[in-house]
Write a protein that holds these residues in place. Structure first.
Motif, PDB file in Angstrom:
ATOM      1  N   CYS A 164     100.268  12.487  20.137  1.00  4.58           N
ATOM      2  CA  CYS A 164     101.473  11.933  19.518  1.00  4.58           C
ATOM      3  C   CYS A 164     102.253  13.011  18.788  1.00  4.58           C
ATOM      4  O   CYS A 164     103.494  13.025  18.811  1.00  4.58           O
ATOM      5  N   SER A 165     101.536  13.912  18.137  1.00  9.53           N
ATOM      6  CA  SER A 165     102.227  14.976  17.405  1.00  9.53           C
ATOM      7  C   SER A 165     102.994  15.895  18.346  1.00  9.53           C
ATOM      8  O   SER A 165     103.984  16.521  17.956  1.00  9.53           O
ATOM      9  N   MET A 166     102.543  15.983  19.610  1.00 10.19           N
ATOM     10  CA  MET A 166     103.241  16.812  20.586  1.00 10.19           C
ATOM     11  C   MET A 166     104.577  16.201  20.999  1.00 10.19           C
ATOM     12  O   MET A 166     105.492  16.905  21.407  1.00 10.19           O
ATOM     13  N   PHE A 167     104.663  14.878  20.908  1.00  4.97           N
ATOM     14  CA  PHE A 167     105.880  14.185  21.351  1.00  4.97           C
ATOM     15  C   PHE A 167     106.761  13.741  20.179  1.00  4.97           C
ATOM     16  O   PHE A 167     107.671  12.941  20.365  1.00  4.97           O
ATOM     17  N   ALA A 168     106.476  14.271  19.004  1.00  4.54           N
ATOM     18  CA  ALA A 168     107.272  13.933  17.824  1.00  4.54           C
ATOM     19  C   ALA A 168     108.708  14.410  18.012  1.00  4.54           C
ATOM     20  O   ALA A 168     108.983  15.417  18.680  1.00  4.54           O
ATOM     21  N   THR A 169     109.620  13.683  17.402  1.00  3.68           N
ATOM     22  CA  THR A 169     111.043  14.039  17.487  1.00  3.68           C
ATOM     23  C   THR A 169     111.576  14.567  16.165  1.00  3.68           C
ATOM     24  O   THR A 169     112.720  15.008  16.085  1.00  3.68           O
ATOM     25  N   LEU A 175     108.547  20.336  20.125  1.00  7.98           N
ATOM     26  CA  LEU A 175     108.479  20.819  21.503  1.00  7.98           C
ATOM     27  C   LEU A 175     109.751  20.452  22.264  1.00  7.98           C
ATOM     28  O   LEU A 175     110.388  19.430  21.984  1.00  7.98           O
ATOM     29  N   THR A 176     110.096  21.279  23.229  1.00 11.52           N
ATOM     30  CA  THR A 176     111.242  20.986  24.081  1.00 11.52           C
ATOM     31  C   THR A 176     110.870  19.894  25.086  1.00 11.52           C
ATOM     32  O   THR A 176     109.684  19.562  25.260  1.00 11.52           O
ATOM     33  N   LYS A 180     107.180  19.048  26.666  1.00 12.24           N
ATOM     34  CA  LYS A 180     106.593  17.711  26.589  1.00 12.24           C
ATOM     35  C   LYS A 180     106.183  17.211  27.971  1.00 12.24           C
ATOM     36  O   LYS A 180     105.141  16.557  28.128  1.00 12.24           O
ATOM     37  N   GLU A 181     106.985  17.511  28.964  1.00 11.47           N
ATOM     38  CA  GLU A 181     106.625  17.129  30.334  1.00 11.47           C
ATOM     39  C   GLU A 181     105.353  17.842  30.780  1.00 11.47           C
ATOM     40  O   GLU A 181     104.491  17.250  31.436  1.00 11.47           O
ATOM     41  N   ASP A 182     105.231  19.116  30.405  1.00 10.14           N
ATOM     42  CA  ASP A 182     104.016  19.864  30.746  1.00 10.14           C
ATOM     43  C   ASP A 182     102.800  19.277  30.041  1.00 10.14           C
ATOM     44  O   ASP A 182     101.710  19.208  30.622  1.00 10.14           O
ATOM     45  N   VAL A 183     102.968  18.878  28.786  1.00 10.04           N
ATOM     46  CA  VAL A 183     101.860  18.251  28.050  1.00 10.04           C
ATOM     47  C   VAL A 183     101.446  16.960  28.739  1.00 10.04           C
ATOM     48  O   VAL A 183     100.255  16.690  28.921  1.00 10.04           O
ATOM     49  N   ARG A 184     102.413  16.165  29.137  1.00 11.71           N
ATOM     50  CA  ARG A 184     102.109  14.899  29.810  1.00 11.71           C
ATOM     51  C   ARG A 184     101.353  15.139  31.118  1.00 11.71           C
ATOM     52  O   ARG A 184     100.446  14.369  31.468  1.00 11.71           O
ATOM     53  N   ASN A 185     101.696  16.197  31.829  1.00  6.63           N
ATOM     54  CA  ASN A 185     101.064  16.457  33.122  1.00  6.63           C
ATOM     55  C   ASN A 185      99.709  17.139  33.003  1.00  6.63           C
ATOM     56  O   ASN A 185      98.841  16.946  33.863  1.00  6.63           O
ATOM     57  N   LEU A 186      99.527  17.937  31.951  1.00  8.22           N
ATOM     58  CA  LEU A 186      98.334  18.778  31.854  1.00  8.22           C
ATOM     59  C   LEU A 186      97.261  18.216  30.928  1.00  8.22           C
ATOM     60  O   LEU A 186      96.071  18.445  31.152  1.00  8.22           O
ATOM     61  N   PHE A 187      97.657  17.489  29.906  1.00  7.66           N
ATOM     62  CA  PHE A 187      96.706  17.064  28.880  1.00  7.66           C
ATOM     63  C   PHE A 187      96.154  15.661  29.159  1.00  7.66           C
ATOM     64  O   PHE A 187      96.835  14.815  29.723  1.00  7.66           O
ATOM     65  N   LEU A 188      94.915  15.465  28.723  1.00  6.24           N
ATOM     66  CA  LEU A 188      94.227  14.188  28.896  1.00  6.24           C
ATOM     67  C   LEU A 188      93.543  13.837  27.589  1.00  6.24           C
ATOM     68  O   LEU A 188      92.998  14.712  26.910  1.00  6.24           O
TER      69      LEU A 188
END
Length: 236
Positions: A164-169, A175-176, A180-188
């Motif tokens: 959640c902290s990665m997608f904070a606004t 994060l750009t 954020k797209e890379d986090v969504r694709n790479l992180f679990l």
């Protein structure tokens, strides 16, 4: 006339059979030689395949060691963050420590995580990273206080809080959209309860990022098509 002897020549049959036996022996010899040649070629091919496989595995092992060393060098720039090469995990120590029974992080802790994660993404997206890194699993842990299922849920919430902290606004080091797209694709997200508790309860209430690597000749799955709407964190 009575004493005349009649000689019957019997060598004709042996001479007629002799060429046949010679041909059969030559045929068996030729078949044996052919068999040995085929077996030799087959063994050579198998040996060559095994050797090439061993070379690929050795190169793959070295590539993993190289990227772990790169993560280690990056972690040295952040106090308290360490890379456990044996476990292939990033331990954030006090930089991502949770209070008892809580799954919240301070704004400073979230800011540090948002500084470090782009470093992970940079390494994951270069040639070496694409070749060996499969994904990053965020694992939350708890101490031994409380029931198993309660702590399992808490550890999962702690993992989710990091994402959640990665997608904070709002806040610092946001994060750009691409990151954020890379986090969504790479992180679990993963939750581990107190299965890997440390010596003290404070050290146990932590979060780690464990790296999973591709197998030899395995390729990272392409990112699925998704919209840019990341939503809002369900945790409060």
């Amino acid at each position: 006339m009575v004493g005349t002897k009649i000689f019957i020549k019997r060598g004709g049959r042996d001479e007629a059979e002799k060429p046949f036996w010679i041909s059969f022996a030559d045929l068996m010899t030729a078949l044996m030689v052919l068999f040995l040649v085929v077996m030799g070629v087959a063994l050579l091919a198998v040996t060559k395949n095994v050797t090439e496989r061993e070379k690929l595995e050795e190169q793959h092992r070295k590539d993993i060691e190289r990227i772990l060393e790169r993560f280690t060098e990056v972690a040295k720039r952040y106090d308290g963050i360490k890379v456990d090469k044996k476990r292939q995990a990033i331990d954030f120590g006090d930089r991502a420590r949770f209070a008892f029974g809580k799954s919240t992080l301070t704004s400073d802790q979230e800011s540090v995580l948002r500084q470090f994660v782009p470093e992970i993404l940079t390494l994951a997206n270069d040639d070496l990273g694409k070749r060996v890194l499969k994904r990053v699993v965020v694992e939350g842990y708890t101490d031994k206080t409380g029931s198993y299922l309660k702590n399992l849920n808490l550890s999962l919430q702690r993992s989710q809080r990091v994402l959640c902290s990665m997608f904070a606004t709002t806040g610092t080091n946001i994060l750009t959209t691409a990151q954020k797209e890379d986090v969504r694709n790479l992180f679990l997200v993963g939750g581990y309860s107190f299965n890997a508790a440390k010596e003290t309860d404070e050290e146990s209430r932590r979060v780690e990022m464990r790296m999973e690597f591709l197998g030899v000749k395995e390729q990272r799955a392409p990112a699925p098509e998704a919209s840019g709407d990341f939503g809002e964190c369900a945790l409060r």
